[in-house]
Design a protein around this motif. Structure first.
Motif, PDB file in Angstrom:
ATOM      1  N   GLN A  87      21.861  25.404  16.171  1.00  0.00           N
ATOM      2  CA  GLN A  87      20.824  26.435  16.255  1.00  0.00           C
ATOM      3  C   GLN A  87      21.069  27.479  15.152  1.00  0.00           C
ATOM      4  N   PRO A  88      19.998  28.099  14.671  1.00  0.00           N
ATOM      5  CA  PRO A  88      20.164  29.137  13.655  1.00  0.00           C
ATOM      6  C   PRO A  88      21.079  30.255  14.157  1.00  0.00           C
ATOM      7  N   GLY A  89      21.984  30.676  13.284  1.00  0.00           N
ATOM      8  CA  GLY A  89      22.945  31.710  13.626  1.00  0.00           C
ATOM      9  C   GLY A  89      24.331  31.188  13.905  1.00  0.00           C
ATOM     10  N   ASP A  90      24.453  29.888  14.192  1.00  0.00           N
ATOM     11  CA  ASP A  90      25.759  29.292  14.473  1.00  0.00           C
ATOM     12  C   ASP A  90      26.359  28.596  13.255  1.00  0.00           C
ATOM     13  N   GLU A  91      25.576  28.417  12.206  1.00  0.00           N
ATOM     14  CA  GLU A  91      26.014  27.564  11.093  1.00  0.00           C
ATOM     15  C   GLU A  91      27.261  28.093  10.385  1.00  0.00           C
ATOM     16  N   GLU A  92      27.371  29.413  10.206  1.00  0.00           N
ATOM     17  CA  GLU A  92      28.518  29.930   9.464  1.00  0.00           C
ATOM     18  C   GLU A  92      29.819  29.746  10.242  1.00  0.00           C
ATOM     19  N   LYS A  93      29.782  29.921  11.549  1.00  0.00           N
ATOM     20  CA  LYS A  93      30.993  29.701  12.348  1.00  0.00           C
ATOM     21  C   LYS A  93      31.407  28.240  12.323  1.00  0.00           C
ATOM     22  N   ILE A  94      30.445  27.330  12.313  1.00  0.00           N
ATOM     23  CA  ILE A  94      30.788  25.904  12.253  1.00  0.00           C
ATOM     24  C   ILE A  94      31.328  25.561  10.865  1.00  0.00           C
ATOM     25  N   ARG A  95      30.718  26.100   9.831  1.00  0.00           N
ATOM     26  CA  ARG A  95      31.253  25.888   8.474  1.00  0.00           C
ATOM     27  C   ARG A  95      32.666  26.452   8.345  1.00  0.00           C
ATOM     28  N   ALA A  96      32.912  27.591   8.989  1.00  0.00           N
ATOM     29  CA  ALA A  96      34.236  28.205   8.920  1.00  0.00           C
ATOM     30  C   ALA A  96      35.310  27.331   9.555  1.00  0.00           C
ATOM     31  N   ALA A  97      34.887  26.412  10.447  1.00  0.00           N
ATOM     32  CA  ALA A  97      35.831  25.464  11.046  1.00  0.00           C
ATOM     33  C   ALA A  97      36.088  24.269  10.137  1.00  0.00           C
ATOM     34  N   THR A 106      15.723  25.005  12.520  1.00  0.00           N
ATOM     35  CA  THR A 106      14.799  26.116  12.745  1.00  0.00           C
ATOM     36  C   THR A 106      13.516  25.670  13.432  1.00  0.00           C
ATOM     37  N   ASP A 107      13.100  24.441  13.158  1.00  0.00           N
ATOM     38  CA  ASP A 107      11.867  23.915  13.752  1.00  0.00           C
ATOM     39  C   ASP A 107      12.053  22.426  14.025  1.00  0.00           C
ATOM     40  N   ASP A 108      11.731  21.584  13.032  1.00  0.00           N
ATOM     41  CA  ASP A 108      11.984  20.153  13.187  1.00  0.00           C
ATOM     42  C   ASP A 108      12.480  19.589  11.878  1.00  0.00           C
ATOM     43  N   ILE A 109      13.125  18.449  11.983  1.00  0.00           N
ATOM     44  CA  ILE A 109      13.670  17.759  10.826  1.00  0.00           C
ATOM     45  C   ILE A 109      13.520  16.269  11.054  1.00  0.00           C
ATOM     46  N   THR A 110      13.241  15.520  10.003  1.00  0.00           N
ATOM     47  CA  THR A 110      13.219  14.057  10.096  1.00  0.00           C
ATOM     48  C   THR A 110      14.439  13.520   9.370  1.00  0.00           C
ATOM     49  N   TRP A 111      15.244  12.791  10.109  1.00  0.00           N
ATOM     50  CA  TRP A 111      16.524  12.272   9.615  1.00  0.00           C
ATOM     51  C   TRP A 111      16.574  10.777   9.902  1.00  0.00           C
ATOM     52  N   ASN A 112      16.598   9.976   8.836  1.00  0.00           N
ATOM     53  CA  ASN A 112      16.654   8.516   8.987  1.00  0.00           C
ATOM     54  C   ASN A 112      15.578   7.990   9.933  1.00  0.00           C
ATOM     55  N   THR A 115      12.727  12.057  14.258  1.00  0.00           N
ATOM     56  CA  THR A 115      12.300  13.459  14.223  1.00  0.00           C
ATOM     57  C   THR A 115      12.987  14.220  15.355  1.00  0.00           C
ATOM     58  N   ILE A 116      13.697  15.267  14.978  1.00  0.00           N
ATOM     59  CA  ILE A 116      14.422  16.104  15.929  1.00  0.00           C
ATOM     60  C   ILE A 116      13.812  17.497  15.870  1.00  0.00           C
ATOM     61  N   THR A 117      13.341  17.974  17.011  1.00  0.00           N
ATOM     62  CA  THR A 117      12.635  19.250  17.093  1.00  0.00           C
ATOM     63  C   THR A 117      13.401  20.222  17.979  1.00  0.00           C
ATOM     64  N   ARG A 118      13.593  21.427  17.491  1.00  0.00           N
ATOM     65  CA  ARG A 118      14.268  22.454  18.279  1.00  0.00           C
ATOM     66  C   ARG A 118      13.353  22.944  19.389  1.00  0.00           C
ATOM     67  N   ARG A 119      13.914  23.114  20.586  1.00  0.00           N
ATOM     68  CA  ARG A 119      13.187  23.653  21.728  1.00  0.00           C
ATOM     69  C   ARG A 119      13.918  24.880  22.278  1.00  0.00           C
ATOM     70  N   GLU A 120      13.150  25.813  22.763  1.00  0.00           N
ATOM     71  CA  GLU A 120      13.732  27.033  23.332  1.00  0.00           C
ATOM     72  C   GLU A 120      14.365  26.744  24.696  1.00  0.00           C
ATOM     73  N   GLY A 121      15.391  27.497  25.007  1.00  0.00           N
ATOM     74  CA  GLY A 121      16.008  27.451  26.318  1.00  0.00           C
ATOM     75  C   GLY A 121      16.408  28.845  26.740  1.00  0.00           C
ATOM     76  N   SER A 122      16.667  29.025  28.017  1.00  0.00           N
ATOM     77  CA  SER A 122      17.105  30.315  28.539  1.00  0.00           C
ATOM     78  C   SER A 122      18.304  30.082  29.457  1.00  0.00           C
ATOM     79  N   HIS A 123      19.471  30.516  28.999  1.00  0.00           N
ATOM     80  CA  HIS A 123      20.734  30.295  29.712  1.00  0.00           C
ATOM     81  C   HIS A 123      20.857  31.343  30.816  1.00  0.00           C
ATOM     82  N   GLY A 124      19.896  31.280  31.759  1.00  0.00           N
ATOM     83  CA  GLY A 124      19.751  32.294  32.786  1.00  0.00           C
ATOM     84  C   GLY A 124      18.564  33.178  32.474  1.00  0.00           C
TER      85      GLY A 124
END
Length: 252
Positions: A87-97, A106-112, A115-124
């Motif tokens: 998800q957007p905002g997590d990329e730098e911490k993952i790169r730092a690992a 951010t929205d959708d991407i087609t890979w091989n 098609t993978i599409t981001r969906r909203e969620g609410s953790h509570g």
């Protein structure tokens, strides 16, 4: 499509000729702190060796950075060259690992051809949302494969129901352990999972994220009993054991 539940939220998905690993959580039993004071986490060991879990993986998806979705063992063991979606905002911490190929979804991407599409969620809902932070689900689609909607760490709330109504997925993967943070429900419980099935009569629901963490309140047997009481057939709500494989073909 073949889905294998590894443990908790971790899935290995064989789809359109590719293998996708979702939310790798490889910690040994009782190696991480308790959430509630009941027990150290995770409650159970992995059923498979980590090398076997990682074998053949082409892509890793990390929905958010809670330790039961991407832990220190996964940071060490997942090959640093594998492509990662997050998800957007997590990329730098993952790169730092040390991961070299990290793409925020951010929205959708087609890979091989997938098609993978981001969906909203609410953790509570309410104030606990801020404590839990942002999360995402994903839709996965490819020609000749079932349309998959993986909800991620979310309660059942209107944006999830809107995606289901609008996209009519063939397969929905829920997190259904009824985990609480304090007094707040932070993922779906049995009642919400039953309501999910009722809202998507065209879909097969695969209920996961159970019997692995000490803040969960719903077991597999609890959920099956709730489904039975609501006359939801086992073929409509599948509740896999850790390590179990499920094979599904395109429904429509």
């Amino acid at each position: 499509m073949k889905i294998r539940l590894i443990r908790n939220a971790t899935l290995k998905l064989d789809y359109a000729g590719r293998t996708i690993l979702i939310d790798p959580y490889f910690a040994p039993r009782h190696s991480l702190p308790s959430y509630t004071g009941k027990s150290k986490n995770p409650l159970v060991e992995l059923r498979l060796p980590v090398d076997e879990i990682l074998s053949g993986v082409d892509l890793v998806i990390i929905s958010h950075l809670h330790s039961d979705h991407f832990d220190s063992v996964a940071k060490e063991r997942v090959p640093k060259t594998l492509p990662i979606l997050c998800q957007p905002g997590d990329e730098e911490k993952i790169r730092a690992a040390g991961f070299a190929d990290v793409t925020p979804l951010t929205d959708d991407i087609t890979w091989n051809g997938i098609t993978i599409t981001r969906r909203e969620g609410s953790h509570g809902l309410g104030p606990v949302q801020e404590a839990m932070g942002s999360v995402m689900g994903i839709s996965v689609e490819a020609v000749g494969e079932p349309h998959l909607y993986w909800l991620g760490d979310t309660v059942l709330y209107p944006p999830v129901l809107e995606v289901i109504e609008r996209t009519q997925p063939d397969v929905i993967v829920s997190h259904s352990c009824g985990a609480y943070w304090g007094k707040d429900l932070i993922v779906m419980d049995a009642a919400e999972t039953v309501a999910l099935c009722e809202a998507a009569p065209f879909a097969t629901v695969i209920a996961t994220h159970m019997e692995a963490l000490d803040h969960a309140t719903v077991s597999r047997s609890d959920l099956r009993a709730a489904a039975d009481d609501a006359a939801i057939a086992p073929s409509r709500m599948i509740i896999p054991a850790d390590g179990e494989e499920i094979i599904l073909t395109a429904a429509r």
